[in-house]
Design an enzyme around this catalytic site. Structure first.
Site, PDB file in Angstrom:
ATOM      1  N   SER A 136       0.830  -1.217   0.000  1.00  0.00           N
ATOM      2  CA  SER A 136       0.000   0.000   0.000  1.00  0.00           C
ATOM      3  C   SER A 136       0.860   1.261   0.000  1.00  0.00           C
ATOM      4  O   SER A 136       0.387   2.339  -0.330  1.00  0.00           O
ATOM      5  CB  SER A 136      -0.953   0.020   1.200  1.00  0.00           C
ATOM      6  OG  SER A 136      -0.247   0.133   2.416  1.00  0.00           O
ATOM      7  N   HIS A 137       2.127   1.133   0.384  1.00  0.00           N
ATOM      8  CA  HIS A 137       3.043   2.272   0.350  1.00  0.00           C
ATOM      9  C   HIS A 137       4.302   1.933  -0.429  1.00  0.00           C
ATOM     10  O   HIS A 137       5.398   2.423  -0.148  1.00  0.00           O
ATOM     11  CB  HIS A 137       3.328   2.770   1.774  1.00  0.00           C
ATOM     12  CG  HIS A 137       2.104   3.398   2.361  1.00  0.00           C
ATOM     13  ND1 HIS A 137       1.063   2.638   2.858  1.00  0.00           N
ATOM     14  CD2 HIS A 137       1.707   4.690   2.452  1.00  0.00           C
ATOM     15  CE1 HIS A 137       0.094   3.440   3.254  1.00  0.00           C
ATOM     16  NE2 HIS A 137       0.445   4.693   3.016  1.00  0.00           N
ATOM     17  N   GLU A 186      -4.617   0.564   1.365  1.00  0.00           N
ATOM     18  CA  GLU A 186      -5.000  -0.851   1.312  1.00  0.00           C
ATOM     19  C   GLU A 186      -6.383  -0.990   0.670  1.00  0.00           C
ATOM     20  O   GLU A 186      -6.624  -1.912  -0.115  1.00  0.00           O
ATOM     21  CB  GLU A 186      -4.988  -1.415   2.733  1.00  0.00           C
ATOM     22  CG  GLU A 186      -5.004  -2.912   2.828  1.00  0.00           C
ATOM     23  CD  GLU A 186      -3.818  -3.582   2.136  1.00  0.00           C
ATOM     24  OE1 GLU A 186      -4.077  -4.511   1.339  1.00  0.00           O
ATOM     25  OE2 GLU A 186      -2.663  -3.176   2.361  1.00  0.00           O
TER      26      GLU A 186
HETATM   27  P1  NDP Z   1      -1.711  -2.514   9.767  1.00  0.00           P
HETATM   28  O1  NDP Z   1      -3.102  -2.450  10.254  1.00  0.00           O
HETATM   29  O2  NDP Z   1      -1.311  -3.642   8.904  1.00  0.00           O
HETATM   30  O3  NDP Z   1      -0.777  -2.417  11.059  1.00  0.00           O
HETATM   31  C1  NDP Z   1       0.536  -2.232  10.901  1.00  0.00           C
HETATM   32  C2  NDP Z   1       1.346  -2.431  12.157  1.00  0.00           C
HETATM   33  O4  NDP Z   1       0.825  -3.458  13.024  1.00  0.00           O
HETATM   34  C3  NDP Z   1       2.700  -2.906  11.696  1.00  0.00           C
HETATM   35  O5  NDP Z   1       3.677  -2.446  12.583  1.00  0.00           O
HETATM   36  C4  NDP Z   1       2.484  -4.425  11.751  1.00  0.00           C
HETATM   37  O6  NDP Z   1       3.684  -5.165  11.713  1.00  0.00           O
HETATM   38  C5  NDP Z   1       1.746  -4.570  13.031  1.00  0.00           C
HETATM   39  N1  NDP Z   1       0.994  -5.823  13.113  1.00  0.00           N
HETATM   40  C6  NDP Z   1       0.082  -6.283  12.236  1.00  0.00           C
HETATM   41  N2  NDP Z   1      -0.393  -7.476  12.639  1.00  0.00           N
HETATM   42  C7  NDP Z   1       0.242  -7.770  13.797  1.00  0.00           C
HETATM   43  C8  NDP Z   1       0.186  -8.879  14.720  1.00  0.00           C
HETATM   44  N3  NDP Z   1      -0.619  -9.910  14.518  1.00  0.00           N
HETATM   45  N4  NDP Z   1       0.989  -8.856  15.806  1.00  0.00           N
HETATM   46  C9  NDP Z   1       1.817  -7.800  16.016  1.00  0.00           C
HETATM   47  N5  NDP Z   1       1.911  -6.733  15.197  1.00  0.00           N
HETATM   48  C10 NDP Z   1       1.122  -6.723  14.106  1.00  0.00           C
HETATM   49  O7  NDP Z   1      -1.258  -1.220   8.931  1.00  0.00           O
HETATM   50  P2  NDP Z   1      -2.062   0.071   8.531  1.00  0.00           P
HETATM   51  O8  NDP Z   1      -2.908  -0.258   7.366  1.00  0.00           O
HETATM   52  O9  NDP Z   1      -2.699   0.665   9.711  1.00  0.00           O
HETATM   53  O10 NDP Z   1      -0.840   1.041   8.063  1.00  0.00           O
HETATM   54  C11 NDP Z   1       0.038   0.612   7.038  1.00  0.00           C
HETATM   55  C12 NDP Z   1       1.015   1.705   6.687  1.00  0.00           C
HETATM   56  O11 NDP Z   1       0.346   2.811   6.153  1.00  0.00           O
HETATM   57  C13 NDP Z   1       1.882   2.262   7.821  1.00  0.00           C
HETATM   58  O12 NDP Z   1       3.232   2.050   7.450  1.00  0.00           O
HETATM   59  C14 NDP Z   1       1.556   3.739   7.878  1.00  0.00           C
HETATM   60  O13 NDP Z   1       2.663   4.596   8.142  1.00  0.00           O
HETATM   61  C15 NDP Z   1       1.042   3.969   6.478  1.00  0.00           C
HETATM   62  N6  NDP Z   1       0.158   5.130   6.445  1.00  0.00           N
HETATM   63  C16 NDP Z   1       0.646   6.331   6.048  1.00  0.00           C
HETATM   64  C17 NDP Z   1      -0.167   7.433   6.038  1.00  0.00           C
HETATM   65  C18 NDP Z   1       0.334   8.787   5.685  1.00  0.00           C
HETATM   66  O14 NDP Z   1      -0.420   9.743   5.790  1.00  0.00           O
HETATM   67  N7  NDP Z   1       1.540   8.980   5.275  1.00  0.00           N
HETATM   68  C19 NDP Z   1      -1.579   7.348   6.432  1.00  0.00           C
HETATM   69  C20 NDP Z   1      -1.962   6.035   6.868  1.00  0.00           C
HETATM   70  C21 NDP Z   1      -1.122   4.970   6.868  1.00  0.00           C
HETATM   71  P3  NDP Z   1       4.081  -5.898  10.290  1.00  0.00           P
HETATM   72  O15 NDP Z   1       4.350  -4.773   9.322  1.00  0.00           O
HETATM   73  O16 NDP Z   1       5.277  -6.729  10.611  1.00  0.00           O
HETATM   74  O17 NDP Z   1       2.876  -6.723   9.903  1.00  0.00           O
HETATM   75  O1  PYC Z   2      -2.862   4.859   3.071  1.00  0.00           O
HETATM   76  O2  PYC Z   2      -4.115   6.087   4.373  1.00  0.00           O
HETATM   77  C1  PYC Z   2      -3.183   5.946   3.593  1.00  0.00           C
HETATM   78  C2  PYC Z   2      -2.350   7.109   3.263  1.00  0.00           C
HETATM   79  C3  PYC Z   2      -2.692   8.405   3.322  1.00  0.00           C
HETATM   80  C4  PYC Z   2      -1.601   9.128   2.908  1.00  0.00           C
HETATM   81  C5  PYC Z   2      -0.635   8.245   2.599  1.00  0.00           C
HETATM   82  N1  PYC Z   2      -1.099   7.009   2.833  1.00  0.00           N
END
Ligand code: NDP
Ligand code: PYC
Length: 335
Positions: A44-45, A185
């Site tokens: 997703s990133h 995602e």
């Molecule tokens: P997830 O819901 O997949 O959660 C991610 C975190 O939880 C990771 O550290 C992951 O580790 C951990 N995790 C997942 N499952 C488990 C488990 N069973 N036990 C322990 N730890 C677990 O990710 P999101 O969809 O919430 O976010 C994904 C990415 O999106 C992030 O990197 C975030 O920075 C990015 N993002 C960026 C934004 C922006 O504005 N720039 C906005 C929103 C999100 P692992 O990776 O090892 O699975």
């Molecule tokens: O996946 O939610 C997201 C996001 C927002 C900005 C960058 N990633």
């Protein structure tokens, strides 16, 4: 699926960004993070985000050759004016001063302002844990997420990331959106024509929906953990918005004006030096933390980032696979 080596993934991202007019500094900084995302199994990133970089540029919503300006704002505060460019280059520019200030004072913060932001935060956190620092980062995005108890988008997907350095191991890092899932995602589900699980979003009437088109275009995303995720999302709005003199997710969306470009706002990064807190260099905090990690893993639970580190090890040997439709969309940006 189309297989790429890690070098090919990086080179493809960089070439597309250069070809479309980004400066070498931005192309390198962005290619580093999207290639790292693909390498670590964070699609997703990963390379997918290059499509958004080019679309944001065509919409006039990112400065292709912005040069970040680093300001020594206060004894413990670094400010970086990204000048409308991507956050990645601004982070790189401010990182040395942030580390110096954390070491000198025990705690320091970096406010990145006026940046276009789309990256995963763990890429930044790992650069601080590598320096032996404990780190926390957060950023708003666009207002896509309804507060718990409501159904109108107010919050961004507002990720929070934390890192703790470990001796002889990859750092302890978690990094997640305060929405149930990152918007990226859901966008990947839409691209793949797949339904999303219940609990990620609602339709325009606030009813649960598993249709990514409905959740992305008509309804709202949901926070994780109900009122708890909602409060954390509000905290991110405040400390990475008004506190640092930058836009909230609602203001970022208004600035976007319907162009569907990457969000434009600020980011807050906090670094802590354990040696200053403890007043010595015995590194006892590292040994004590290992006991905690052992008690988690000892019962079969996994640490956050473990999946990512395993994907990293695999990708270094096997390269990465991306959907061929994505590969074709990326190649089309070289025409
Ligand atoms: P997830 O819901 O997949 O959660 C991610 C975190 O939880 C990771 O550290 C992951 O580790 C951990 N995790 C997942 N499952 C488990 C488990 N069973 N036990 C322990 N730890 C677990 O990710 P999101 O969809 O919430 O976010 C994904 C990415 O999106 C992030 O990197 C975030 O920075 C990015 N993002 C960026 C934004 C922006 O504005 N720039 C906005 C929103 C999100 P692992 O990776 O090892 O699975
Ligand atoms: O996946 O939610 C997201 C996001 C927002 C900005 C960058 N990633």
């Amino acid at each position: 699926m189309t297989r790429l080596t890690l070098d090919q993934a990086h080179a493809l991202a960089k070439l597309i960004l250069l070809h479309n007019g980004f400066s070498l500094a931005h192309a390198d900084a962005v290619a580093d993070t999207v290639a790292a995302g693909e390498r670590d199994g964070c699609a997703s990133h990963g390379l997918y985000r290059v499509l958004g970089c080019v679309a944001s540029l065509k919409a006039g919503k990112v400065e292709a050759d912005a040069r970040p300006e680093v300001v020594d704002q206060a004894p413990s505060i670094v400010r970086v004016d990204a000048a409308g460019g991507f956050s990645q280059l601004a982070f790189q520019a401010g990182l040395p001063l942030l580390k110096d200030k954390a070491r000198a004072n025990g705690i320091a913060a970096m406010a990145i302002n006026r940046c276009v932001h789309f990256s995963a935060l763990w890429v930044e956190i790992e650069q601080l844990t590598e320096a032996g620092l404990v780190a926390l980062a957060c950023t708003p995005s666009h207002a896509w997420v309804a507060p718990a108890g409501g159904n109108q988008p107010v919050f961004g997907t507002n990720p929070i990331a934390f890192g703790w350095p470990r001796a002889g191991h990859d750092p302890f890092v978690f990094d997640f959106a305060t929405s149930a899932i990152a918007r990226g995602e859901i966008e990947l589900h839409r691209r793949a024509g797949k339904a999303i699980p219940e609990g990620w979003g609602v339709d325009a009437q606030g009813q649960p929906s598993t249709d990514p088109n409905v959740v992305l275009d008509l309804g709202a995303m949901l926070t994780f953990g109900g009122h708890k995720g909602s409060a954390l999302a509000a905290m991110v709005e405040l400390i990475a918005g008004p506190l640092i003199g930058d836009l909230t997710s609602a203001e970022s969306l208004a600035h976007d004006g319907g162009s569907k470009s990457s969000p434009y706002h600020g980011e807050l990064i906090i670094a802590l030096d354990p040696r200053r807190f403890l007043g010595d260099a015995t590194e006892q905090h590292l040994a004590r933390a290992e006991s905690l990690f052992e008690s988690i893993q000892g019962q079969g639970a996994r640490l956050p980032s473990q999946r990512r580190y395993e994907a990293r090890a695999r990708s270094r040997v096997d390269g990465v696979e991306i959907p061929t439709a994505l590969y074709n969309d990326l190649k089309a940006l070289l025409a």
